[in-house]
Design an enzyme around this catalytic site. Sequence first.
Site, PDB file in Angstrom:
ATOM      1  N   HIS A   1       4.940 -77.141  47.051  1.00  0.00           N
ATOM      2  CA  HIS A   1       5.963 -77.984  47.659  1.00  0.00           C
ATOM      3  C   HIS A   1       6.786 -77.193  48.664  1.00  0.00           C
ATOM      4  O   HIS A   1       7.219 -76.069  48.397  1.00  0.00           O
ATOM      5  CB  HIS A   1       6.887 -78.568  46.596  1.00  0.00           C
ATOM      6  CG  HIS A   1       7.988 -79.418  47.177  1.00  0.00           C
ATOM      7  ND1 HIS A   1       7.737 -80.592  47.845  1.00  0.00           N
ATOM      8  CD2 HIS A   1       9.336 -79.248  47.216  1.00  0.00           C
ATOM      9  CE1 HIS A   1       8.883 -81.117  48.265  1.00  0.00           C
ATOM     10  NE2 HIS A   1       9.862 -80.320  47.900  1.00  0.00           N
ATOM     11  N   SER A   2       7.019 -77.792  49.847  1.00  0.00           N
ATOM     12  CA  SER A   2       7.845 -77.204  50.901  1.00  0.00           C
ATOM     13  C   SER A   2       7.262 -75.840  51.294  1.00  0.00           C
ATOM     14  O   SER A   2       6.093 -75.776  51.689  1.00  0.00           O
ATOM     15  CB  SER A   2       9.298 -77.124  50.434  1.00  0.00           C
ATOM     16  OG  SER A   2      10.180 -76.961  51.515  1.00  0.00           O
ATOM     17  N   MET A   3       7.996 -74.750  51.215  1.00  0.00           N
ATOM     18  CA  MET A   3       7.404 -73.454  51.509  1.00  0.00           C
ATOM     19  C   MET A   3       6.153 -73.231  50.669  1.00  0.00           C
ATOM     20  O   MET A   3       5.161 -72.655  51.131  1.00  0.00           O
ATOM     21  CB  MET A   3       8.405 -72.322  51.251  1.00  0.00           C
ATOM     22  CG  MET A   3       7.855 -70.939  51.568  1.00  0.00           C
ATOM     23  SD  MET A   3       8.976 -69.572  51.162  1.00  0.00           S
ATOM     24  CE  MET A   3       8.376 -69.134  49.530  1.00  0.00           C
TER      25      MET A   3
END
Length: 257
Positions: A93-95
């Site tokens: 998730h995300s990074m």
Amino acid sequence: MTVTTARWLRRPLPRPAARVSLVCFPHAGGAAAFYTPWARLLPPGVELVAVQYPGRQDRLGEPPAETMDELAGAVAAVLRADRPDRDLVLFGHSMGAAVAWETALRLEASGPGPRHVFVSGRPGPGRQRSEDVHLRDDDGLAAELRHLGGTHADLLDEPEIRAVLLPSVRADYRLIETYRPDTGARLRCPLGAFTGDRDGKATEADLAAWRTATSGAFTGRVLPGGHFYLVPQARQVVTAVLAACDVAPPVAHPVLP
């Protein structure tokens, strides 16, 4: 499990007989414990394995990774040594989406790759935006975390906690904001992408851009919520991941009065 593997991987609900490891990669400033609630949503044949980046919680005394190559290379090496007889499914998730994709590229380059990769809350490699959150002062960094909703505001109001939390957050933002993906790189395995319908950091167009990050099958799914849509939507996300991997979710038992 080797000492190195134990440093990097967390198993909140160990399942030694599992045939599949769902390997989860946290967001910037996040930790392996973010995924702990997912462990009980998995069937017995799938074990949750959450990656613990250096520089936080029980790895606070270690310097955070400075580059994507350093971080993804280390995780790939650990996963090769961990359970060589298992299928790997990666979720980030995300990074963590970028770290999962880069880790999968390295696994495919040196042997058997993952069965499936899932990315969440991040634009595809060809739509990476230029940002400089890591250059802000502590108040500006805390304001970004509050805006995204991933960290409890009351924690950010405590000076002692901020002093411990923000260095790893800043290091992660520096890593991801200076990261330059190879936009020509392609996975061979299937790739699934998720985002929230109110996530300004990863729009539907950003989601679709992941299609060119694999030569395998691609699926995209938009769920209700903002950047951290996957917290209230955990069951829906896990069910979709299992279905894409052709794994049946556990039977939900009714709650008795």
